[in-house]
Design a protein around this motif. Sequence first.
Motif, mmCIF file in Angstrom:
data_model
loop_
_atom_site.group_PDB
_atom_site.id
_atom_site.type_symbol
_atom_site.label_atom_id
_atom_site.label_comp_id
_atom_site.label_asym_id
_atom_site.label_seq_id
_atom_site.Cartn_x
_atom_site.Cartn_y
_atom_site.Cartn_z
ATOM 1 N N PHE A 1 -3.323 -9.702 -1.473
ATOM 2 C CA PHE A 1 -2.738 -9.611 -0.141
ATOM 3 C C PHE A 1 -2.476 -11.004 0.438
ATOM 4 C CE2 PHE A 1 -3.057 -8.309 4.479
ATOM 5 C CZ PHE A 1 -1.935 -7.514 4.478
ATOM 6 N N LEU A 2 -3.147 -12.018 -0.099
ATOM 7 C CA LEU A 2 -2.891 -13.385 0.374
ATOM 8 C C LEU A 2 -1.470 -13.820 0.032
ATOM 9 C CD1 LEU A 2 -6.245 -15.159 -0.542
ATOM 10 C CD2 LEU A 2 -5.564 -14.145 1.648
ATOM 11 N N ARG B 1 1.124 -11.774 0.287
ATOM 12 C CA ARG B 1 2.017 -10.808 0.945
ATOM 13 C C ARG B 1 3.176 -11.536 1.633
ATOM 14 N NH1 ARG B 1 -1.855 -12.567 3.830
ATOM 15 N NH2 ARG B 1 -1.720 -12.851 6.072
ATOM 16 N N ALA C 1 -2.094 -4.275 8.561
ATOM 17 C CA ALA C 1 -2.704 -5.082 9.622
ATOM 18 C C ALA C 1 -3.976 -4.400 10.130
ATOM 19 C CB ALA C 1 -1.709 -5.276 10.761
ATOM 20 N N ARG D 1 2.702 -6.386 5.186
ATOM 21 C CA ARG D 1 1.939 -7.131 6.206
ATOM 22 C C ARG D 1 1.620 -6.243 7.405
ATOM 23 N NH1 ARG D 1 6.696 -10.673 6.982
ATOM 24 N NH2 ARG D 1 5.804 -10.960 9.057
ATOM 25 N N SER E 1 -2.812 -4.193 -1.289
ATOM 26 C CA SER E 1 -3.169 -3.947 0.107
ATOM 27 C C SER E 1 -4.284 -4.904 0.519
ATOM 28 C CB SER E 1 -3.627 -2.501 0.269
ATOM 29 O OG SER E 1 -4.893 -2.337 -0.329
ATOM 30 N N ARG E 2 -4.718 -4.814 1.758
ATOM 31 C CA ARG E 2 -5.627 -5.822 2.325
ATOM 32 C C ARG E 2 -6.851 -6.067 1.456
ATOM 33 N NH1 ARG E 2 -6.329 -3.974 7.536
ATOM 34 N NH2 ARG E 2 -8.558 -3.758 7.731
ATOM 35 N N TYR E 3 -7.443 -5.010 0.979
ATOM 36 C CA TYR E 3 -8.606 -5.181 0.106
ATOM 37 C C TYR E 3 -8.324 -4.732 -1.330
ATOM 38 C CZ TYR E 3 -11.174 -6.205 4.359
ATOM 39 O OH TYR E 3 -11.603 -6.783 5.522
#
Lengths: 436, 436, 436
Positions: free
Chosen positions: B289-290, B292, B301, B297, B263-265
């Motif tokens: 997540f880079l 993804r 967000a 995504r 996930s994002r973090y």
Amino acid sequence: MSHLDIGREMYELAGKIFPLCRSLTGEGVRGTLGILSDFLKKDGLEFIIHEVPSGTEVFDWTVPKEWRIREAYIEDDAKNKIIDMKDNNLHVMGYSTPVDRLVSLDELKKYVYTQADQPAVIPYVTSYYKERYGFCMSQNCLDALPEGRYHMYIDSELTEGSMTYAELILPGKSSKEIMVTSYICHPSMANNECSGPVVLAELIKYVKSLGNRRYTYRFVFNPETIGAITYLSRNLETLKEKLVAGVVLSCVGDDRDYSIIHSRYGNTIADRSLLSILKEKEKFSEYSFLDRGSDERQYNAPGVDLPVVGFCRSKYNKYPEYHTSADDMNFISPEGLAGAYDTMVQWIDCMEANEKYKMTVLCEPQLGKRGLYPTVSQKGFRGEVTAMFNYIAYADGSNDLFEISRIIGVPPYELIGIQEKLKENGLIKAVEVDDE
Amino acid sequence: MSHLDIGREMYELAGKIFPLCRSLTGEGVRGTLGILSDFLKKDGLEFIIHEVPSGTEVFDWTVPKEWRIREAYIEDDAKNKIIDMKDNNLHVMGYSTPVDRLVSLDELKKYVYTQADQPAVIPYVTSYYKERYGFCMSQNCLDALPEGRYHMYIDSELTEGSMTYAELILPGKSSKEIMVTSYICHPSMANNECSGPVVLAELIKYVKSLGNRRYTYRFVFNPETIGAITYLSRNLETLKEKLVAGVVLSCVGDDRDYSIIHSRYGNTIADRSLLSILKEKEKFSEYSFLDRGSDERQYNAPGVDLPVVGFCRSKYNKYPEYHTSADDMNFISPEGLAGAYDTMVQWIDCMEANEKYKMTVLCEPQLGKRGLYPTVSQKGFRGEVTAMFNYIAYADGSNDLFEISRIIGVPPYELIGIQEKLKENGLIKAVEVDDE
Amino acid sequence: MSHLDIGREMYELAGKIFPLCRSLTGEGVRGTLGILSDFLKKDGLEFIIHEVPSGTEVFDWTVPKEWRIREAYIEDDAKNKIIDMKDNNLHVMGYSTPVDRLVSLDELKKYVYTQADQPAVIPYVTSYYKERYGFCMSQNCLDALPEGRYHMYIDSELTEGSMTYAELILPGKSSKEIMVTSYICHPSMANNECSGPVVLAELIKYVKSLGNRRYTYRFVFNPETIGAITYLSRNLETLKEKLVAGVVLSCVGDDRDYSIIHSRYGNTIADRSLLSILKEKEKFSEYSFLDRGSDERQYNAPGVDLPVVGFCRSKYNKYPEYHTSADDMNFISPEGLAGAYDTMVQWIDCMEANEKYKMTVLCEPQLGKRGLYPTVSQKGFRGEVTAMFNYIAYADGSNDLFEISRIIGVPPYELIGIQEKLKENGLIKAVEVDDE
């Protein structure tokens, strides 16, 4: 006394308690405490002995019956003693019930414990909480036994008696406490555990010599596990309120290593402080709480949550002699004991000096006018005052002695003198006196 | 059914949906959902199909026109079919507008897409949001074309229709939710993406079999990107309130690797939980997540902020067959599908068991009296209860199952039984029931 | 002006101030400021010069007497000048008191300082806070002196005068400030410290050219240590309220390296921002606060606590020429100065653009319809927009420009354009305007 004189004194004391047949309870424990008590009385120190009756409920446990052991051996048909507890206390399984039977070799083997991967040694085996009897011998000895009839004999009893432990408290200016503890339930093994009680006894003398000490010190000698649980069941509230840091001493007599066993999360002041001292050793080992095995298990249990770590030379369970007859008086040494003692003395000195200080002046102070800095400025000539400058840079009220030590890479005991000089010059003041 | 039987069942189902010409919208999507629906109905499961009209605004996007495709080919002057969509759906660019033109080779090349670095495969190419037409073929095929006149023919239309997706909710004791989703918009590629829908369908059957399940489960089959955005535009409030953890399934049919896309973090319970299971695989890959690329995504967000990770066998874009005709039914296997299915079953089992527990007794409990610990104590004989002791040490109310697993180094699914035993013995109680 | 033209302009300016005999106080400082003032006046820029009387108390320090030096040499009996300050200002120890004595070689040696480990160079030596006199020469020169009588002559005085520093403030839309400072107390050494003042002067011109600048800029030229302490004693409240980030420039003229000296804990925006730019250099060195040595010592002192870092090309004390006559105009270069200048310009540009932005739409925006994304989707063709997508993914209002740069691995100055495009398209808005 010199460093090594203290080591010799501890070694001699260990030799006195080595032969006693200690267990969780009984005369072995009382005899051991008697010898330690005589040793301390010479310095005017006296501990309090507690007797806890069998059957007392302590948290999830019950204090077991008292074990009395008088004789234990195996004889062959010709009355030759195969093994005899008189030769080595480890020959009888701890807490064995009595037996007097003639048996075949096959039947005998059901009651004999060996350490197959170390065939020359007698293992240390106990059965505290289920009544049975048993003998321990070397695998080599067992393998050499011919077919025939054998006589198993144990003269023992399990009675409604009591479990014994001792404590000694030396008050300081603050009611906040430092605790050091070791245990007194292992028979005839030198590192584990004649070393812990003798280093602890010597430390008591050292703390007494600190006339103007800051902290109150609590010293406890107890049987492992059930002793610590009993102690906590009686003292948990006090310890939760007052304990700043504690250390469990175990296996502190050999000279192969220094070891810390961390607290549950490895983040208490006990962890940080002892680690900062061990990091300066030529060699040391850092174990997480997953490698725990001694009374730090109880002090760190959920809900108990005390800041207590374990300290060893070679850690229990990590040296081959552990829990066998090879852990004898040749395995420990005056040098090994003295190394552990010196480490604990450094730790106590640093704990006594540990505060969060803050600079009293803004910007860097002018050390030159106080004679603390060279008056000629040329490159390469500042080395000797770097530690002081770095101490100053982090004396911002948020770091204690151990944290500054960690940041600037200077052992905490080397910072004590710097801290004193700055205090004398009025350049720092303590921001936190949370331990009065 | 055995492990591999389930794998074969999924492989067979994948084979049924493989030939359909799926895209963001249209009959390919509806036909695929029809086959999946028939499969689930056999177990009494029925999902809800939603049709969203073209032109509907969903956050920053607009649902596109519906694409109907009937025929697409290129012929040479002699009426030989150079390529034909009947042979492979990838030959027509997704969302192509109609065309019926005779052109030179040079003109033809303007409308042909190849994958120059993989000359033997047909690439997968789309143009959803700008109207154009195009064909895809292998570079080798293109290079072999002689000069001459060619007939480009596509019989398609873009109409005001609708976009289709399906959902199925299985309620549990708690209204808190677990979500698993996959997508249904890729034509005739096996791993990406016949594998995701079939594993998802099989998981629905598994969850239904959990009679007394704790969580409510939400399963979604949607077209990638626009489908997830549409779904979020209709369900964001609910998901923000109820979602505990979600997984996007994609490329779960090969057997080269296991992958998590964080996930994002990388710090949600979805990350921690799936990672703790993948760590036990012989081989696995962890992507930030880079890296993804699928519907994680949208779920991650800014402002959406849902705890959703991606799960793959070989990650999309990391295997050479990706988005080409080489991603066919030979690339996936019953074993590959079964490995993904088993992983998700373990994950669901662990999520169901995941709580923060706290010991009900102070100090270590006496496991011996409950038959959970050997009554004879000798070194080297404690291994089998180490995991239970370590679970106990960290059952302090601050750690959930996955965190204890991480600290003590034991897979979470191996801790479920230990947790049950301790619960049965009254030694632990849950401290947090935040999901009722 | 081109990159290298600016380098040449700075090199020329450095050459003008190189010969002056600077010290903490006196005409060397005033003359240096005069040359810099003339340089800036050509662009309509004027700084304010402050004179602080000797004896003024500044925190723990006292502003020293002003040093006036007119002549200094050693002659032999034949009136040959052995060394003469006319040849190199370093020959006289900084702050020397007057002397006029005939002495033997042995007596002479008591007053001569050399750098024994670099026998060919003259060291730089001072005695600011204890009155004494002394000479500096190369070890080789000293070793060559024959027995005989020597004449030590210094014509100097220490008088009640003043210490001089200069400041210049360029206001911006916000009253929040960026500070850049360097020092003006080192005689006749090129890197340390003609480079700092000339790069600082050139940066002032750059900031003036930023017509619509966001921040207020504070530029300070002061003598090291006592100057910074004096400046802080007069401006600490203002700086604590307004300073966002500051940089101390020192040794910024060679081309061997780029260096950052971190703040006390290395965690301020000054650290993060400058580091994110240096990380893109082919080579750079990161020093902790333990390696500090210039005025960052004062700005980071406990209780001062300002977000200030040091910036160097080769860090002071880490290159052999440091604090010797070998740090001459050949050691620095137009290229070296230009590299430092460019770095600071990038830093200022990024600080100006640094905000926390948050997406204005939920889920990923449709970049295609704004011409920011290719309309044909095929694998391998997304590279060029990856940075924009990754910026978007982390534009969640919690990350500033430097933090997004760190997470997604793209230099901050490359993100400025992306940020602008997204702002123009209304896709992001600033969440925090804490600096108005």
